[in-house]
Design an enzyme around this catalytic site. Structure first.
Site, short mmCIF file in Angstrom:
data_model
loop_
_atom_site.label_atom_id
_atom_site.label_comp_id
_atom_site.label_asym_id
_atom_site.label_seq_id
_atom_site.Cartn_x
_atom_site.Cartn_y
_atom_site.Cartn_z
N GLY A 208 21.54 -0.35 22.89
CA GLY A 208 20.68 0.58 22.14
C GLY A 208 20.98 2.01 22.51
N ASN A 209 20.11 2.91 22.16
CA ASN A 209 20.29 4.31 22.56
C ASN A 209 18.92 4.96 22.76
OD1 ASN A 209 19.46 5.68 19.97
ND2 ASN A 209 21.15 4.39 19.20
N HIS A 210 18.93 6.24 23.16
CA HIS A 210 17.68 6.91 23.57
C HIS A 210 16.87 7.50 22.42
CE1 HIS A 210 18.40 6.49 27.78
NE2 HIS A 210 19.58 7.10 27.71
N SER A 211 17.28 7.30 21.18
CA SER A 211 16.55 7.94 20.07
C SER A 211 15.08 7.49 20.07
CB SER A 211 17.20 7.56 18.75
OG SER A 211 16.39 8.00 17.69
N ALA A 276 19.73 7.00 14.66
CA ALA A 276 20.91 6.93 15.53
C ALA A 276 21.40 5.47 15.47
CB ALA A 276 20.53 7.33 16.94
#
Ligand code: CTP
Length: 400
Positions: A208-211, A276
């Site tokens: 995943g990512n930090h969005s 994102a």
């Protein structure tokens, strides 16, 4: 346009206060409901009787009437207003508004107000251009206040320069166009994506990512506030949005987002792809939790479908497509490349080089790049103020 709109006017101690009765008359002529509050020094310049006679409501400077003991709730007034205009606003009140000081009734109402705040400063030119005043105004703008800039001209001091409060007719027109915006996008269907995507490795792990999704949610709110019907396709986020004009479609993976977005896009007039989205996803997802078996693990990743690129390919002439670019280096050139490759009408560039911008912050600093490569740069602002800028820009591009 203003029928039934609830406008709260806060007057502070400046000679320009004598112009407010004229503004109240203009607002009342259009059937707005007007209530007035003031700081104690405002009544040195304009009488409470004039203000109450014109507005049709009593005027308050205190939270309670000293003789009758009647309580004027600052919370009730703050919630009542559709718009809180502070005009004229002095350098002193600007500083207190910025700092959150609550030592008079007007300031307590400001802290309780949930509506849009407009500030129409009036002061001498050196006060207006003093770094502290400039800082205070800019901080309040970053939190979403609308500045009605003072004009250039003769000042009460006899000096000539910037600092005259804008004329009542001009303030009236700004208020009218603010409320007109409420229906600016009615009939438009806007598609917004927000948040990250999670690409599963096994039942417990994902890429995943930090969005946070905040930027996309603020955009959805801003469009809906102007009358658009919004389809918000959101990856896994910790945000809630309850608005009758916003439909939320929760998704998890890039593939699910692609499916939902490509379906909804056929009925959209505007699409803003803020999510994102993962560029790669594990080639296979294990049905059972992967065990630690060796000191190295190789994951095979395959490319996801680029949603924005797909929309750019199927886009019709009457659809307006907006992408986001988050860059760390050669930001502008990379964003322009994306703009053309993905056939966009507009790209919103934010770089991680700017402090306070991008993921994990409530603020963002963006540049908007049009399809002809012209660029508009904005300052660091709250994400809700950035959303307003983007929506304003799109409205201008579409001449609405
Ligand atoms: N985007 C998308 N689908 C993807 C990847 C990205 O719709 N699979 C959209 C994002 O929502 C954003 C824009 O494309 O509006 C830019 O995303 P970004 O990841 O910066 O661009 P990429 O084309 O993936 O390029 P790179 O990762 O090389 O910077």
């Amino acid at each position: 346009m203003l029928k039934g709109k609830k406008i709260l006017i806060g007057i502070t101690g400046s000679i320009a206060a004598y112009k407010i009765p004229l503004l109240i008359r203009l607002l009342k002529k259009e059937d707005a409901e007007v209530r007035v509050i003031a700081t104690p020094s405002a009544f040195e310049f304009v009488t409470p009787l004039t203000l109450s006679a014109l507005s049709g409501n009593p005027v308050s400077i205190e939270s309670h009437d000293k003789i009758t003991g009647e309580w004027h709730s600052h919370i009730e007034l703050g919630l009542w207003a559709d718009l809180f205009l502070i005009a004229p606003v002095t350098a002193n009140t600007l500083a207190k508004l910025r700092a959150g000081i609550a030592d008079n009734y007007l300031l307590t109402v400001f802290l309780s107000a949930r509506c849009k705040v407009m500030l129409a400063p009036a002061m001498d030119l050196d006060m207006y251009n003093h770094p502290s005043t400039i800082d205070n105004i800019s901080a309040l703008q970053k939190r979403g206040a609308i500045l009605i800039s003072p004009t250039h001209g003769e000042l009460a001091s006899g000096l000539c320069g910037e600092g005259r409060m804008e004329e009542p007719e001009a303030i009236f027109n700004i208020i009218r166009s603010y409320f007109k915006q409420g229906i600016q996008f009615s009939g438009f269907r806007v598609l917004v994506t927000a948040g990250p995507t999670y690409e599963p490795i096994d039942p417990v792990r994902f890429i995943g990512n930090h969005s946070s999704g905040l930027m996309g949610f603020e955009l959805a709110k801003a469009f809906a506030a102007r009358g658009a019907h919004v389809d918000l396709v959101a990856g896994p986020v910790n945000l809630k949005l309850n608005h009758p004009l916003v439909d939320i479609y929760p998704v998890t993976t890039a593939a699910e987002m692609f499916e939902k977005v490509s379906l909804l896009f056929t009925q959209s007039t505007i699409a803003v792809m803020c999510a994102a989205v993962a560029d790669y996803t594990p080639e296979t997802t294990s049905d059972i939790k992967l065990k630690k078996t060796a000191n190295k693990l190789t994951l095979n990743l395959v490319e996801t479908r680029d949603i924005l690129m797909h929309l750019g390919k199927v886009k019709k002439n009457d659809q307006f497509l907006v992408g986001f670019a988050l860059e760390t280096n050669d930001a502008r050139q990379n964003a322009i490349k994306k703009l053309h490759n993905k056939n966009l009408d507009l790209i919103v560039l934010n770089t991680l080089e700017d402090q306070g911008a991008g993921f994990k912050h409530d603020t963002n600093k963006v540049s908007l790049i049009n399809s002809d490569e012209s660029v508009v740069d904005f300052e660091l602002k709250s994400k809700s103020a950035v959303a307003e800028d983007i929506v304003n820009h799109i409205a201008k591009s579409l001449s609405i």
